[in-house]
Design a protein around this motif. Structure first.
Motif, mmCIF file in Angstrom:
data_model
loop_
_atom_site.group_PDB
_atom_site.id
_atom_site.type_symbol
_atom_site.label_atom_id
_atom_site.label_comp_id
_atom_site.label_asym_id
_atom_site.label_seq_id
_atom_site.Cartn_x
_atom_site.Cartn_y
_atom_site.Cartn_z
ATOM 1 N N ARG A 98 83.135 11.158 -10.910
ATOM 2 C CA ARG A 98 84.027 10.358 -10.076
ATOM 3 C C ARG A 98 84.058 10.878 -8.646
ATOM 4 N NH1 ARG A 98 85.732 5.723 -8.413
ATOM 5 N NH2 ARG A 98 87.839 5.749 -7.534
ATOM 6 N N ARG A 99 84.077 12.190 -8.502
ATOM 7 C CA ARG A 99 84.057 12.788 -7.158
ATOM 8 C C ARG A 99 82.748 12.467 -6.441
ATOM 9 N NH1 ARG A 99 88.345 15.789 -5.921
ATOM 10 N NH2 ARG A 99 89.523 16.876 -7.563
ATOM 11 N N LYS A 100 81.650 12.468 -7.159
ATOM 12 C CA LYS A 100 80.367 12.136 -6.544
ATOM 13 C C LYS A 100 80.350 10.681 -6.068
ATOM 14 C CE LYS A 100 77.661 15.568 -9.086
ATOM 15 N NZ LYS A 100 76.582 15.818 -10.086
ATOM 16 N N GLU A 101 80.955 9.805 -6.839
ATOM 17 C CA GLU A 101 81.050 8.402 -6.414
ATOM 18 C C GLU A 101 81.864 8.291 -5.129
ATOM 19 O OE1 GLU A 101 82.743 6.257 -9.644
ATOM 20 O OE2 GLU A 101 81.034 6.561 -10.990
ATOM 21 N N GLU A 102 82.963 9.042 -5.057
ATOM 22 C CA GLU A 102 83.805 9.020 -3.853
ATOM 23 C C GLU A 102 83.056 9.605 -2.658
ATOM 24 O OE1 GLU A 102 88.271 9.399 -5.874
ATOM 25 O OE2 GLU A 102 87.228 11.197 -5.163
ATOM 26 N N LEU A 103 82.331 10.692 -2.906
ATOM 27 C CA LEU A 103 81.568 11.328 -1.830
ATOM 28 C C LEU A 103 80.507 10.382 -1.291
ATOM 29 C CD1 LEU A 103 80.836 13.837 -0.156
ATOM 30 C CD2 LEU A 103 79.398 14.603 -2.061
ATOM 31 N N HIS A 114 78.850 3.400 11.682
ATOM 32 C CA HIS A 114 78.264 3.993 12.889
ATOM 33 C C HIS A 114 76.766 4.175 12.646
ATOM 34 C CE1 HIS A 114 82.397 4.745 14.147
ATOM 35 N NE2 HIS A 114 82.610 5.214 12.935
ATOM 36 N N PRO A 115 76.024 3.071 12.620
ATOM 37 C CA PRO A 115 74.630 3.088 12.151
ATOM 38 C C PRO A 115 73.685 3.886 13.033
ATOM 39 C CG PRO A 115 75.203 0.943 13.082
ATOM 40 C CD PRO A 115 76.476 1.706 12.964
ATOM 41 N N MET A 116 74.098 4.252 14.246
ATOM 42 C CA MET A 116 73.219 5.074 15.078
ATOM 43 C C MET A 116 73.090 6.498 14.534
ATOM 44 S SD MET A 116 76.483 5.272 16.098
ATOM 45 C CE MET A 116 76.583 3.814 17.140
ATOM 46 N N LEU A 117 74.046 6.940 13.726
ATOM 47 C CA LEU A 117 74.012 8.300 13.183
ATOM 48 C C LEU A 117 72.848 8.463 12.214
ATOM 49 C CD1 LEU A 117 77.818 8.871 12.461
ATOM 50 C CD2 LEU A 117 76.468 9.882 14.315
ATOM 51 N N CYS A 118 72.195 9.611 12.308
ATOM 52 C CA CYS A 118 71.088 9.946 11.405
ATOM 53 C C CYS A 118 71.570 10.995 10.408
ATOM 54 C CB CYS A 118 69.891 10.479 12.186
ATOM 55 S SG CYS A 118 69.222 9.319 13.384
ATOM 56 N N TYR A 119 71.497 10.666 9.150
ATOM 57 C CA TYR A 119 71.917 11.606 8.106
ATOM 58 C C TYR A 119 70.989 12.816 8.082
ATOM 59 C CZ TYR A 119 72.744 13.488 3.420
ATOM 60 O OH TYR A 119 73.012 14.320 2.373
ATOM 61 N N PHE A 120 71.538 13.987 7.822
ATOM 62 C CA PHE A 120 70.709 15.180 7.634
ATOM 63 C C PHE A 120 71.100 15.845 6.318
ATOM 64 C CE2 PHE A 120 74.444 16.584 9.994
ATOM 65 C CZ PHE A 120 74.825 17.761 9.344
ATOM 66 N N GLN A 121 70.127 16.461 5.671
ATOM 67 C CA GLN A 121 70.398 17.141 4.416
ATOM 68 C C GLN A 121 71.324 18.329 4.680
ATOM 69 O OE1 GLN A 121 66.048 17.273 3.077
ATOM 70 N NE2 GLN A 121 67.113 16.890 1.152
ATOM 71 N N GLY A 122 72.418 18.359 3.972
ATOM 72 C CA GLY A 122 73.464 19.353 4.207
ATOM 73 C C GLY A 122 74.746 18.715 4.716
ATOM 74 N N PHE A 123 74.625 17.479 5.238
ATOM 75 C CA PHE A 123 75.814 16.756 5.682
ATOM 76 C C PHE A 123 76.773 16.558 4.505
ATOM 77 C CE2 PHE A 123 77.871 12.575 6.776
ATOM 78 C CZ PHE A 123 78.582 13.010 7.879
ATOM 79 N N HIS A 124 76.214 16.327 3.328
ATOM 80 C CA HIS A 124 77.071 16.134 2.147
ATOM 81 C C HIS A 124 77.869 17.384 1.816
ATOM 82 C CE1 HIS A 124 73.652 18.205 0.356
ATOM 83 N NE2 HIS A 124 74.336 18.380 -0.747
ATOM 84 N N ASP A 125 77.337 18.569 2.151
ATOM 85 C CA ASP A 125 78.090 19.808 1.927
ATOM 86 C C ASP A 125 79.362 19.835 2.771
ATOM 87 O OD1 ASP A 125 76.283 21.083 0.098
ATOM 88 O OD2 ASP A 125 74.951 21.505 1.784
#
Length: 383
Positions: A98-103, A114-125
């Motif tokens: 459930r927490r992963k779904e929320e995350l 804000h579609p201009m933002l580029c995701y980076f690995q570690g942002f989820h941390d």
């Protein structure tokens, strides 16, 4: 101790009451034990990030689920599946799912809005800490403010600005411990990238420790995160001198892992002392002047917290434009080299200078019409 914490709780509540005493809140977030607990953080973090949560929830917005899909969503899903490894503890698989779904929802909402933002690995941390502290309803607005106003450089379409942050590290070490600075001079500061990119959330495994560290980091200018890593290096002085200076790979491997355990309160205290004694504007080799003016290192230092998400998007566009200009200059220079003939060094230098000036004045809007083929045509005048 309990009496002091009770007094601090009361002081935090008072600082969050209208009119908000931001200076007091910054001091409380920085001093020992930070903002104490998550209940107080729910009230304090929005103020430190520059918005009033009551105003946010009062306004109506279209559902983010109806917005276009962001290009990085597939990578987000992969990373979210690897989240919540170390905390929270004692939760069932169903609760963690459930927490992963929320995350996943929080991250995708911020990216779609804000579609201009580029995701980076570690942002989820980083985001998982905000989710645990603020909850699924409050987290998106806080993460949006953090992304656009405090870690914007990490979410640009190039890694170069993030690497630029690390160039401050040698200069900080030089003014504080020249012997250690020389010892590490053959080791590039890339060892600090994972920690600073994720606000240390990728490396710290204790929830209470990372939440307390976030109190400090969001209360201070963004550059303080680099000073913190410098203090961590300084605290490992003896250990680092046991490794020969001509073994940069071993030094890099050691420095890329944070020591355990972290005496966080001592590190924070020493970071603030180092920051006050050697502010970034006074670092050697004009290091600070090489940081772009729209970098979060400078906008959080000079402009304070009176910035909106629209301001952050404006800074983002200016930085992205600068990156595209730099890329175009580099391509132009590579093209010149590719189609070179024997030519006087002075003539080539003049041509490269003219291209740089032209790009600076005209911007990228007219670059397609100019094109790299025009670079080759200009080069023909110097053959």
């Amino acid at each position: 101790m309990e009496h002091k914490l009770l007094e601090k709780r009361i002081a935090i509540v008072d600082a969050c009451e209208a009119p908000v005493n931001l200076g007091s809140l910054v001091t409380l977030a920085t001093s020992a034990h930070g903002l104490v607990d998550d209940e107080l953080r729910c009230n304090a973090w929005p103020h430190l990030l520059g918005y009033d949560r009551r105003t946010v929830f009062a306004k109506s917005q279209p559902s983010w689920q109806d917005l276009p899909v962001h290009k990085d969503e597939s990578q987000v899903e992969l990373d979210v599946n690897r989240s919540f490894i170390y905390y929270p503890k004692n939760e069932s698989e169903r609760q963690l799912d459930r927490r992963k779904e929320e995350l996943l929802s929080v991250i995708i909402q911020v990216l779609r809005e804000h579609p201009m933002l580029c995701y980076f690995q570690g942002f989820h941390d980083i985001v998982q800490v905000f989710l645990l502290v603020l909850g699924a309803e409050q987290a998106p607005e806080a993460v949006a403010h953090l992304s656009l106003l405090r870690i914007r450089d990490f979410m640009l379409p190039s890694l170069a600005p993030s690497l630029g942050h690390l160039n401050l590290l040698p200069s900080i070490l030089q003014v504080e411990d020249v012997e250690l600075y020389r010892h590490l001079s053959q080791t590039q500061p890339f060892f600090a990238l994972a920690a600073t990119l994720t606000l240390y959330a990728h490396d710290i495994q204790e929830y209470g420790v990372i939440a307390r560290l976030f109190d400090f980091l969001i209360a201070q200018p963004a550059v303080v995160s680099i000073y913190l890593f410098a203090v961590i290096i300084l605290s490992r002085r003896e250990e680092l001198f046991e490794i020969p200076a001509d073994e940069p790979e071993m030094l890099h491997s050691t420095l890329s892992k944070l020591p355990k355990p972290l005496d966080l309160e001592l590190l924070i205290s020493r970071t603030m002392t180092l920051f006050r004694e050697h502010p970034p504007e006074e670092l050697p080799a004009r290091t600070w002047s090489k940081i772009p003016r729209n970098s979060v290192l400078k906008t959080t230092r000079a402009l304070g917290r009176d910035q909106s998400l629209q301001d952050g998007e404006g800074f983002f566009e200016m930085q992205a434009l600068q990156i595209r200009r730099q890329d175009l200059r580099q391509k132009a220079i590579m093209n010149l080299w590719k189609y070179r003939r024997p030519v006087g060094g002075f003539g080539l230098a003049v041509l490269v200078g003219l291209i740089s000036i032209w790009l600076g004045r005209k911007g990228l809007e007219s670059a397609p019409a100019f094109g790299l083929r025009r670079v080759k045509e200009l080069f023909g005048f110097f053959r």
